[in-house]
Design an enzyme around this catalytic site. Structure first.
Site, mmCIF file in Angstrom:
data_model
loop_
_atom_site.group_PDB
_atom_site.id
_atom_site.type_symbol
_atom_site.label_atom_id
_atom_site.label_comp_id
_atom_site.label_asym_id
_atom_site.label_seq_id
_atom_site.Cartn_x
_atom_site.Cartn_y
_atom_site.Cartn_z
ATOM 1 N N GLU A 1 0.807 -1.219 0.000
ATOM 2 C CA GLU A 1 0.000 0.000 0.000
ATOM 3 C C GLU A 1 0.845 1.277 0.000
ATOM 4 O O GLU A 1 0.336 2.352 -0.321
ATOM 5 C CB GLU A 1 -0.944 -0.004 1.211
ATOM 6 C CG GLU A 1 -1.989 -1.110 1.131
ATOM 7 C CD GLU A 1 -2.841 -1.223 2.388
ATOM 8 O OE1 GLU A 1 -4.060 -1.333 2.266
ATOM 9 O OE2 GLU A 1 -2.286 -1.216 3.498
ATOM 10 N N ASP B 1 -11.570 -6.438 -2.587
ATOM 11 C CA ASP B 1 -12.529 -7.556 -2.546
ATOM 12 C C ASP B 1 -13.911 -6.987 -2.246
ATOM 13 O O ASP B 1 -14.032 -5.973 -1.574
ATOM 14 C CB ASP B 1 -12.128 -8.578 -1.470
ATOM 15 C CG ASP B 1 -11.867 -7.943 -0.114
ATOM 16 O OD1 ASP B 1 -10.816 -7.283 0.037
ATOM 17 O OD2 ASP B 1 -12.717 -8.071 0.780
HETATM 18 N N1 ADE Z 1 -9.161 -4.910 3.690
HETATM 19 C C1 ADE Z 1 -9.393 -5.359 2.447
HETATM 20 N N2 ADE Z 1 -10.470 -6.158 2.405
HETATM 21 C C2 ADE Z 1 -10.933 -6.231 3.684
HETATM 22 C C3 ADE Z 1 -11.997 -6.909 4.308
HETATM 23 N N3 ADE Z 1 -12.811 -7.693 3.616
HETATM 24 N N4 ADE Z 1 -12.176 -6.740 5.640
HETATM 25 C C4 ADE Z 1 -11.332 -5.973 6.356
HETATM 26 N N5 ADE Z 1 -10.308 -5.310 5.828
HETATM 27 C C5 ADE Z 1 -10.108 -5.433 4.496
#
Ligand code: ADE
Length: 229
Positions: A11, A196
């Site tokens: 990141e 995601d």
């Molecule tokens: N960072 C990226 N995806 C995430 C998720 N599903 N839950 C918590 N932090 C995240």
């Protein structure tokens, strides 16, 4: 000086590469990369994952450098129609896992004596929207919620969405950074690009698949905004 915080190496690596006149400063708990971007002084730091790491790191950065603004960049899980690699810009940030509602008259996510949602700086939001309008990156401006868990469970997603119907992104550090910035009275903003989508079948796999490109999109936004500061 502009402070930039990311939780994972992926990141922050692009923004660290972007630094001119780079200096590496080893503090007791954190390594800080100091330099300039577009002639503006910047410090970048890797926080590690989760809210405790994020709060410690933000405090270290503020206590050691004269910060005028704090940016948190990285990835997040998306909800409410956002897609992989879209960027969510914080209008506000809250803790989805902080709950003293049965104790007194608090809103879920609210830490006693603090606001339920930490508001990002209006001026930074405007500059960010201007930058994003010129880019080809899809974006939303809205609520981001943080908790100390990688959220994939259907029940958690349902619970969090019931609490915050206007949520766009869920992640693990932003509220701690926002709370610390609020306490020190320093303007902040968060850019989280979607790695995601909550509730998707292959969320873990998607995270691995999209984490690099999503991080790159958050980097593109911050780079453009710094150019206009
Ligand atoms: N960072 C990226 N995806 C995430 C998720 N599903 N839950 C918590 N932090 C995240």
């Amino acid at each position: 000086m502009i402070g930039i915080i990311g939780a994972m190496e992926v990141e922050i690596e692009s923004i660290v590469k972007e630094l001119q006149n780079k200096e590496t400063i080893n503090l007791k708990l954190r390594t800080v990369y100091k330099g300039t971007i577009d002639n503006k002084e910047v410090v970048v730091v890797l926080a590690g994952i989760g809210k405790v790491n994020a709060a410690i790191t933000t405090s270290i950065l503020i206590e050691n450098f004269d910060l005028t603004s704090i940016f948190n960049i990285g990835v997040a899980g998306g909800v409410n129609g956002v897609n992989h690699k879209d960027v969510v810009v914080s209008e506000g940030v809250t803790h989805h896992d902080f709950d003293v509602t049965n104790f007194s008259d608090y809103v879920r996510g609210q830490v006693p004596s603090l606001p339920p949602v930490f508001k990002a700086d209006e001026n930074l939001i405007t500059k960010t929207i201007n930058a994003l309008e010129k880019s080809h990156i899809e974006y939303k401006v809205g609520l981001i919620a943080s908790g100390d868990q990688f959220v994939t469970k259907k029940e958690t997603i349902k619970e969090v969405l019931a609490l915050y119907p206007n949520l766009y992104a869920i992640e693990m550090e932003a509220a701690a950074i926002a709370q610390t910035a609020h306490l020190y009275n320093i303007p902040f903003i968060v850019y989280r690009s979607i790695s995601d989508v909550l509730g998707d079948e292959a969320q873990h796999l998607d995270f691995n698949l999209f984490v690099k490109d999503a991080s790159e999109n958050a980097f593109k936004v911050i780079k453009e905004v710094i150019n206009h500061l």
